[in-house]
Design an enzyme around this catalytic site. Structure first.
Site, PDB file in Angstrom:
ATOM      1  N   THR A 120     -31.960 -64.657 -74.491  1.00 44.72           N
ATOM      2  CA  THR A 120     -31.383 -63.991 -74.789  1.00 44.72           C
ATOM      3  C   THR A 120     -33.544 -63.671 -75.534  1.00 44.72           C
ATOM      4  OG1 THR A 120     -30.817 -64.503 -76.876  1.00 44.72           O
ATOM      5  CG2 THR A 120     -29.712 -63.322 -75.159  1.00 44.72           C
ATOM      6  N   ASP A 121     -33.589 -62.578 -76.151  1.00 41.43           N
ATOM      7  CA  ASP A 121     -34.996 -61.952 -76.464  1.00 41.43           C
ATOM      8  C   ASP A 121     -34.012 -62.621 -78.406  1.00 41.43           C
ATOM      9  OD1 ASP A 121     -36.871 -61.550 -78.161  1.00 41.43           O
ATOM     10  OD2 ASP A 121     -37.379 -59.385 -76.803  1.00 41.43           O
ATOM     11  N   TRP A 122     -35.199 -62.771 -79.056  1.00 48.92           N
ATOM     12  CA  TRP A 122     -35.309 -63.587 -80.355  1.00 48.92           C
ATOM     13  C   TRP A 122     -33.676 -62.704 -81.468  1.00 48.92           C
ATOM     14  CZ3 TRP A 122     -36.134 -69.009 -81.502  1.00 48.92           C
ATOM     15  CH2 TRP A 122     -35.878 -68.799 -82.691  1.00 48.92           C
ATOM     16  N   GLY A 123     -32.471 -63.215 -81.104  1.00 42.63           N
ATOM     17  CA  GLY A 123     -31.540 -62.566 -81.964  1.00 42.63           C
ATOM     18  C   GLY A 123     -31.083 -60.799 -81.624  1.00 42.63           C
TER      19      GLY A 123
END
Length: 177
Positions: A120-123
């Site tokens: 995933t992308d961050w957060g």
């Protein structure tokens, strides 16, 4: 690709043409991986804007998705076999990218033969059960093991889902060893 001239991430993208973007990405991935560095192309896919992109829902036809937005990734995956790939924050046609079985298992792994790790992308505000069930291997920067354990006990996810995610992470580690 450059999807919008006001996109705050255009400096990270190669072109507004998916063929050029795909060819550039494939060459860069091959170069990086030839010296043992894992390449992780991003943002898969349709990252159209910077502001509130975690809640942006890109509505488009399957033809536009495949011929414009996914084509550069397809070229890169088929020509360079990247060891990793990063999802985008956004939603595509009502489904979060990182939770989309159709994109991750159907198109990316099934049609294109991708055998790397998906992160995933961050957060990204995701449901970890859906990540595991639908083909996303790693959630950044955190995880919820208790949620996954509970989902395993209730049958929402299967042991095979967890094993597939772990295998993809281990394959990346071995590629880097």
């Amino acid at each position: 690709i450059h999807r919008n001239p006001l996109c705050g991430r255009n400096f990270e993208y190669y072109s507004e043409d998916p063929l050029i973007a795909g060819k550039f990405a494939a060459v860069k991935v091959k170069g990086m991986q030839s010296v043992g560095i894992a390449a992780t192309p991003k943002h898969f896919a349709c990252n159209n804007k910077e502001t509130r992109r975690t809640f942006s829902d890109s509505r488009l036809s399957e033809r536009a998705l495949r011929e414009i937005y996914l084509r550069g990734f397809e070229i890169c995956v088929k020509e360079a076999n990247p060891w990793g790939l990063m999802n985008s924050y956004n939603i595509i046609n009502g489904r979060r990218c990182c939770e989309s079985y159709e994109q991750l298992e159907g198109i990316l792994r099934g049609e294109w033969g991708f055998d790397g790790m998906v992160t995933t992308d961050w957060g990204t505000p995701e449901d970890h059960k859906k990540l595991v069930r639908n083909g996303n291997d790693l959630s950044m920067p955190w995880g919820y093991p208790d949620q996954l354990h509970g989902a395993l006990l209730t049958g929402e996810i299967k042991r095979g889902h967890l094993e597939a995610r772990a295998l993809n992470i281990l394959k990346l580690i071995l590629r880097l060893a």
